[in-house]
Scaffold this motif. Structure first.
Motif, PDB file in Angstrom:
ATOM      1  N   UNK A  38       0.800  -1.229   0.000  1.00 22.96           N
ATOM      2  CA  UNK A  38       0.000   0.000   0.000  1.00 22.96           C
ATOM      3  C   UNK A  38       0.837   1.285   0.000  1.00 22.96           C
ATOM      4  N   UNK A  39       2.125   1.190  -0.283  1.00 18.79           N
ATOM      5  CA  UNK A  39       2.971   2.373  -0.397  1.00 18.79           C
ATOM      6  C   UNK A  39       3.203   2.687  -1.873  1.00 18.79           C
ATOM      7  N   UNK A  40       3.964   3.729  -2.131  1.00 19.45           N
ATOM      8  CA  UNK A  40       4.328   4.051  -3.518  1.00 19.45           C
ATOM      9  C   UNK A  40       5.050   2.896  -4.200  1.00 19.45           C
ATOM     10  N   UNK A  41       5.687   2.033  -3.409  1.00 21.47           N
ATOM     11  CA  UNK A  41       6.496   0.941  -3.954  1.00 21.47           C
ATOM     12  C   UNK A  41       5.804  -0.421  -3.854  1.00 21.47           C
ATOM     13  N   UNK A  42       4.497  -0.435  -3.745  1.00 19.25           N
ATOM     14  CA  UNK A  42       3.753  -1.688  -3.580  1.00 19.25           C
ATOM     15  C   UNK A  42       3.945  -2.651  -4.752  1.00 19.25           C
ATOM     16  N   UNK A  43       4.281  -2.143  -5.913  1.00 24.73           N
ATOM     17  CA  UNK A  43       4.493  -3.009  -7.069  1.00 24.73           C
ATOM     18  C   UNK A  43       5.708  -3.901  -6.937  1.00 24.73           C
ATOM     19  N   UNK A  44       6.689  -3.485  -6.143  1.00 24.43           N
ATOM     20  CA  UNK A  44       7.913  -4.298  -6.001  1.00 24.43           C
ATOM     21  C   UNK A  44       7.631  -5.649  -5.342  1.00 24.43           C
ATOM     22  N   UNK A  45       7.011  -5.683  -4.164  1.00 28.59           N
ATOM     23  CA  UNK A  45       6.750  -7.005  -3.583  1.00 28.59           C
ATOM     24  C   UNK A  45       5.752  -7.818  -4.395  1.00 28.59           C
ATOM     25  N   UNK A  46       4.794  -7.149  -5.037  1.00 21.06           N
ATOM     26  CA  UNK A  46       3.845  -7.878  -5.880  1.00 21.06           C
ATOM     27  C   UNK A  46       4.571  -8.553  -7.043  1.00 21.06           C
ATOM     28  N   UNK A  47       5.561  -7.875  -7.593  1.00 22.14           N
ATOM     29  CA  UNK A  47       6.372  -8.435  -8.674  1.00 22.14           C
ATOM     30  C   UNK A  47       7.113  -9.683  -8.195  1.00 22.14           C
ATOM     31  N   UNK A  48       7.652  -9.624  -6.998  1.00 20.20           N
ATOM     32  CA  UNK A  48       8.375 -10.761  -6.421  1.00 20.20           C
ATOM     33  C   UNK A  48       7.425 -11.930  -6.175  1.00 20.20           C
ATOM     34  N   UNK A  49       6.251 -11.654  -5.591  1.00 20.66           N
ATOM     35  CA  UNK A  49       5.281 -12.719  -5.319  1.00 20.66           C
ATOM     36  C   UNK A  49       4.829 -13.371  -6.626  1.00 20.66           C
ATOM     37  N   UNK A  50       4.616 -12.567  -7.651  1.00 21.53           N
ATOM     38  CA  UNK A  50       4.192 -13.114  -8.945  1.00 21.53           C
ATOM     39  C   UNK A  50       5.210 -14.114  -9.479  1.00 21.53           C
ATOM     40  N   UNK A  51       6.481 -13.844  -9.285  1.00 23.32           N
ATOM     41  CA  UNK A  51       7.511 -14.771  -9.749  1.00 23.32           C
ATOM     42  C   UNK A  51       7.685 -15.967  -8.835  1.00 23.32           C
ATOM     43  N   UNK A  52       7.664 -15.721  -7.528  1.00 27.48           N
ATOM     44  CA  UNK A  52       7.903 -16.808  -6.569  1.00 27.48           C
ATOM     45  C   UNK A  52       6.800 -17.859  -6.575  1.00 27.48           C
ATOM     46  N   UNK A  53       5.613 -17.493  -6.979  1.00 27.53           N
ATOM     47  CA  UNK A  53       4.520 -18.480  -6.950  1.00 27.53           C
ATOM     48  C   UNK A  53       4.773 -19.638  -7.904  1.00 27.53           C
ATOM     49  N   UNK A  54       5.650 -19.439  -8.889  1.00 32.54           N
ATOM     50  CA  UNK A  54       5.989 -20.512  -9.821  1.00 32.54           C
ATOM     51  C   UNK A  54       7.074 -21.427  -9.264  1.00 32.54           C
ATOM     52  N   UNK A  55       7.766 -20.971  -8.245  1.00 34.93           N
ATOM     53  CA  UNK A  55       8.866 -21.738  -7.659  1.00 34.93           C
ATOM     54  C   UNK A  55       8.426 -22.452  -6.384  1.00 34.93           C
ATOM     55  N   UNK A  56       7.517 -21.833  -5.657  1.00 32.41           N
ATOM     56  CA  UNK A  56       7.050 -22.375  -4.383  1.00 32.41           C
ATOM     57  C   UNK A  56       5.591 -22.805  -4.520  1.00 32.41           C
ATOM     58  N   UNK A  57       5.338 -24.110  -4.660  1.00 28.74           N
ATOM     59  CA  UNK A  57       3.954 -24.580  -4.831  1.00 28.74           C
ATOM     60  C   UNK A  57       3.042 -24.184  -3.666  1.00 28.74           C
ATOM     61  N   UNK A  58       3.587 -24.116  -2.460  1.00 30.72           N
ATOM     62  CA  UNK A  58       2.772 -23.722  -1.311  1.00 30.72           C
ATOM     63  C   UNK A  58       2.247 -22.303  -1.453  1.00 30.72           C
ATOM     64  N   UNK A  59       3.046 -21.417  -2.024  1.00 29.85           N
ATOM     65  CA  UNK A  59       2.603 -20.035  -2.252  1.00 29.85           C
ATOM     66  C   UNK A  59       1.451 -20.014  -3.245  1.00 29.85           C
ATOM     67  N   UNK A  60       1.588 -20.758  -4.319  1.00 27.13           N
ATOM     68  CA  UNK A  60       0.516 -20.806  -5.318  1.00 27.13           C
ATOM     69  C   UNK A  60      -0.772 -21.352  -4.705  1.00 27.13           C
ATOM     70  N   UNK A  61      -0.648 -22.365  -3.837  1.00 28.51           N
ATOM     71  CA  UNK A  61      -1.836 -22.926  -3.181  1.00 28.51           C
ATOM     72  C   UNK A  61      -2.503 -21.896  -2.275  1.00 28.51           C
ATOM     73  N   UNK A  62      -1.709 -21.130  -1.539  1.00 25.97           N
ATOM     74  CA  UNK A  62      -2.263 -20.088  -0.669  1.00 25.97           C
ATOM     75  C   UNK A  62      -2.940 -19.012  -1.522  1.00 25.97           C
ATOM     76  N   UNK A  63      -2.318 -18.637  -2.627  1.00 24.58           N
ATOM     77  CA  UNK A  63      -2.918 -17.638  -3.516  1.00 24.58           C
ATOM     78  C   UNK A  63      -4.247 -18.143  -4.051  1.00 24.58           C
ATOM     79  N   UNK A  64      -4.278 -19.375  -4.507  1.00 20.46           N
ATOM     80  CA  UNK A  64      -5.527 -19.939  -5.037  1.00 20.46           C
ATOM     81  C   UNK A  64      -6.624 -19.961  -3.975  1.00 20.46           C
ATOM     82  N   UNK A  65      -6.259 -20.267  -2.743  1.00 16.87           N
ATOM     83  CA  UNK A  65      -7.254 -20.392  -1.674  1.00 16.87           C
ATOM     84  C   UNK A  65      -7.705 -19.050  -1.108  1.00 16.87           C
TER      85      UNK A  65
END
Length: 173
Positions: A46-73
């Motif tokens: 929620x800051x001016x730089x909120x896109x940075x962590x979102x960019x990281x999460x978007x990439x990490x979800x392909x490497x960490x299946x648990x992250x993708x499962x949490x996102x889906x749920x």
């Protein structure tokens, strides 16, 4: 490296002893190396730089299946669409497009509860820097008033390195 590059340089220095011991790394310079990506995500949401962590999460979800499962749920359709969209953006484009975006608006439960899921805690532990000790000397540089990476996170990374026996020169600017 600096910022994301400092993080990448940290990973190289940390992983080289077991991954590529034949490479003689004589030293590493780490500028603002994002010592604790989990804390950075929370701080930048929620800051001016909120896109940075979102960019990281978007990439990490392909490497960490648990992250993708949490996102889906726990992330709604709009949030998943935003993560899909950000994957193809440059860093600058992501920062501009998602400035002040609050990912709490796209979760079915409070974001703090999502971030407290065991799968995410495990991921954040795995990507936190400083738990693997480099063989080479390190020069770590960080501006005390950095707007994106908190100096406390870098202090923690350096402390973990020093506790592990690494040779660290730390410059807090």
């Amino acid at each position: 490296g600096y910022s994301g590059g400092g993080m990448a340089s940290s990973w190289v220095a940390e992983m080289a002893p077991e991954y590529a011991p034949e490479i003689n790394i004589v030293g590493a310079a780490l500028g603002a190396p994002v010592g604790d990506p989990g804390e950075t995500y929370i701080r930048l949401n929620s800051t001016l730089y909120a896109g940075l962590p979102a960019l990281v999460v978007a990439g990490l979800r392909h490497i960490y299946p648990g992250l993708e499962q949490v996102i889906e749920a726990h992330v709604d359709d709009e949030g998943r669409n935003r993560l899909d969209m950000i994957e193809s953006m440059s860093t600058v484009e992501a920062v501009i497009r998602f400035a002040k975006d609050d990912f709490d608006n796209y979760t079915k439960i409070p974001l703090a509860d999502v971030l407290g899921k065991p799968e995410l805690l495990e991921l954040f532990d795995d990507i936190r820097l400083g738990d693997r000790i480099p063989d080479c000397p390190l020069l770590v540089l960080h501006p005390v008033h950095d707007q994106i990476i908190a100096v406390e996170d870098i202090d923690g990374q350096v402390e973990r390195y020093e506790k592990g026996g690494a040779h660290v020169t730390y410059v807090r600017d």
